[in-house]
Design an enzyme around this catalytic site. Structure first.
Site, PDB file in Angstrom:
ATOM      1  N   CYS A  42      77.968  26.620  41.117  1.00  0.00           N
ATOM      2  CA  CYS A  42      78.651  27.894  41.382  1.00  0.00           C
ATOM      3  C   CYS A  42      80.166  27.695  41.458  1.00  0.00           C
ATOM      4  O   CYS A  42      80.685  27.130  42.421  1.00  0.00           O
ATOM      5  CB  CYS A  42      78.122  28.500  42.689  1.00  0.00           C
ATOM      6  N   CYS A  52      81.915  29.381  44.437  1.00  0.00           N
ATOM      7  CA  CYS A  52      81.616  28.630  45.658  1.00  0.00           C
ATOM      8  C   CYS A  52      82.607  27.493  45.841  1.00  0.00           C
ATOM      9  O   CYS A  52      83.109  27.240  46.948  1.00  0.00           O
ATOM     10  CB  CYS A  52      80.205  28.067  45.617  1.00  0.00           C
TER      11      CYS A  52
END
Length: 298
Positions: free
Chosen positions: A34, A37
């Site tokens: 991600c 993230c």
């Protein structure tokens, strides 16, 4: 529940739920693949470090390795950031993606929750000392107040109430350049605090409130020629410099009553600065504001 799921639950209880009994736990649901993230992670690390002494801890949950935990929280997209206290989710911080947004939300939560922290304990110890300094400052003893707030600043150099008191004590002792230098060195998050704005107003007011050698003579001159608003404004400045806020407010209110737009509303602006310096919650300010409202809207 499989053995792996039981292990995950136990780890979550140990690493997240148990610390949340006394701390505010930020739960960062993330995954290695991600991108957002990875962009958010350093910011969360920075915030957690900055707020550690206030009782904030950070727990990271890899959703790929902890699918059972992620399912229990119904995580549908990442990054997702929750705040937990005493085993209960108390906030969804997912939409806060900047440092200022996260700080604002955390500050709000920390005011509402009984978090155990070293900072809270230290703040409780400081409160009566700050109150003493404010009382001394309010009594007009600038030198003593400066000594008190200087010592407090050594104990709590980032406390905005202490910094505000120190700044106003410097102003009270006419150390304007030192006050300016202190203001310039404040971190951004402190510089915009209401307590610091109050001190900034005190400095601005002191810069314009020039002492007058013979106040009684100037007052007599104003009484003889009340239409000279420049002289009345000079008198108000002298009264403020002498610490006579009652007389200064009366003089400024008189100017507003005579011509509210005089000098681009300078008298009204000076009054508002005086109100902020004294403290907007002070009963004296409430009384003077009613007088001002009666003039403006009566």
């Amino acid at each position: 529940m499989s053995p792996a799921e039981k292990e995950a639950v136990e780890a979550f209880r140990r690493d997240v739920v148990e610390p949340s009994m006394t701390s505010l736990v930020l739960i960062d649901f993330w995954a290695e693949w991600c991108g957002p993230c990875k962009a958010l992670s350093p910011l969360l690390d920075k915030i957690a470090a900055a707020y550690a002494d206030k009782g904030v801890v950070l727990a990271k949950i890899d959703t790929d390795k902890n699918q059972f935990i992620a399912a229990q929280f119904q995580i549908r997209s990442i990054p997702t950031v929750y705040a937990m206290f005493q085993g209960q989710l108390v906030a969804d911080l997912t939409n806060a993606r900047t440092e200022s947004q996260l700080r604002a939300l955390l500050d709000q939560l920390l005011k509402q929750l009984p978090i155990q922290s070293s900072a809270a304990d230290a703040e409780a110890e400081l409160e009566p000392l700050i109150a003493m300094g404010e009382q001394v400052l309010g009594e007009g003893d600038g030198e003593r107040a400066l000594g008190i707030f200087t010592q407090l600043a050594e104990m709590a150099p980032e406390n905005v109430a202490v910094l505000s008191g120190l700044l106003r004590a410097l102003v009270a002792t006419q150390q304007f350049d030192d006050a300016e230098a202190l203001l310039a060195d404040l971190p951004e998050e402190a510089a915009g605090a209401p307590e610091i704005e109050r001190a900034r107003s005190a400095l601005a007011l002191a810069r314009t409130a020039r002492p007058v050698d013979d106040l009684s003579a100037l007052a007599a001159e104003v009484a003889a020629n009340p239409d000279d608003l420049d002289k009345r404004f000079e008198l108000a400045g002298g009264q403020m410099a002498a610490g006579d806020r009652d007389a200064a407010a009366e003089t400024l209110l008189g100017i507003v009553a005579a011509d509210r737009e005089w000098n681009e509303g300078a008298a009204r602006q000076q009054l508002l600065k005086l109100f902020e310096v004294v403290g907007l919650e002070d009963p004296w300010v409430s009384q003077q504001r009613r007088k001002l409202s009666a003039i403006l809207f009566g």
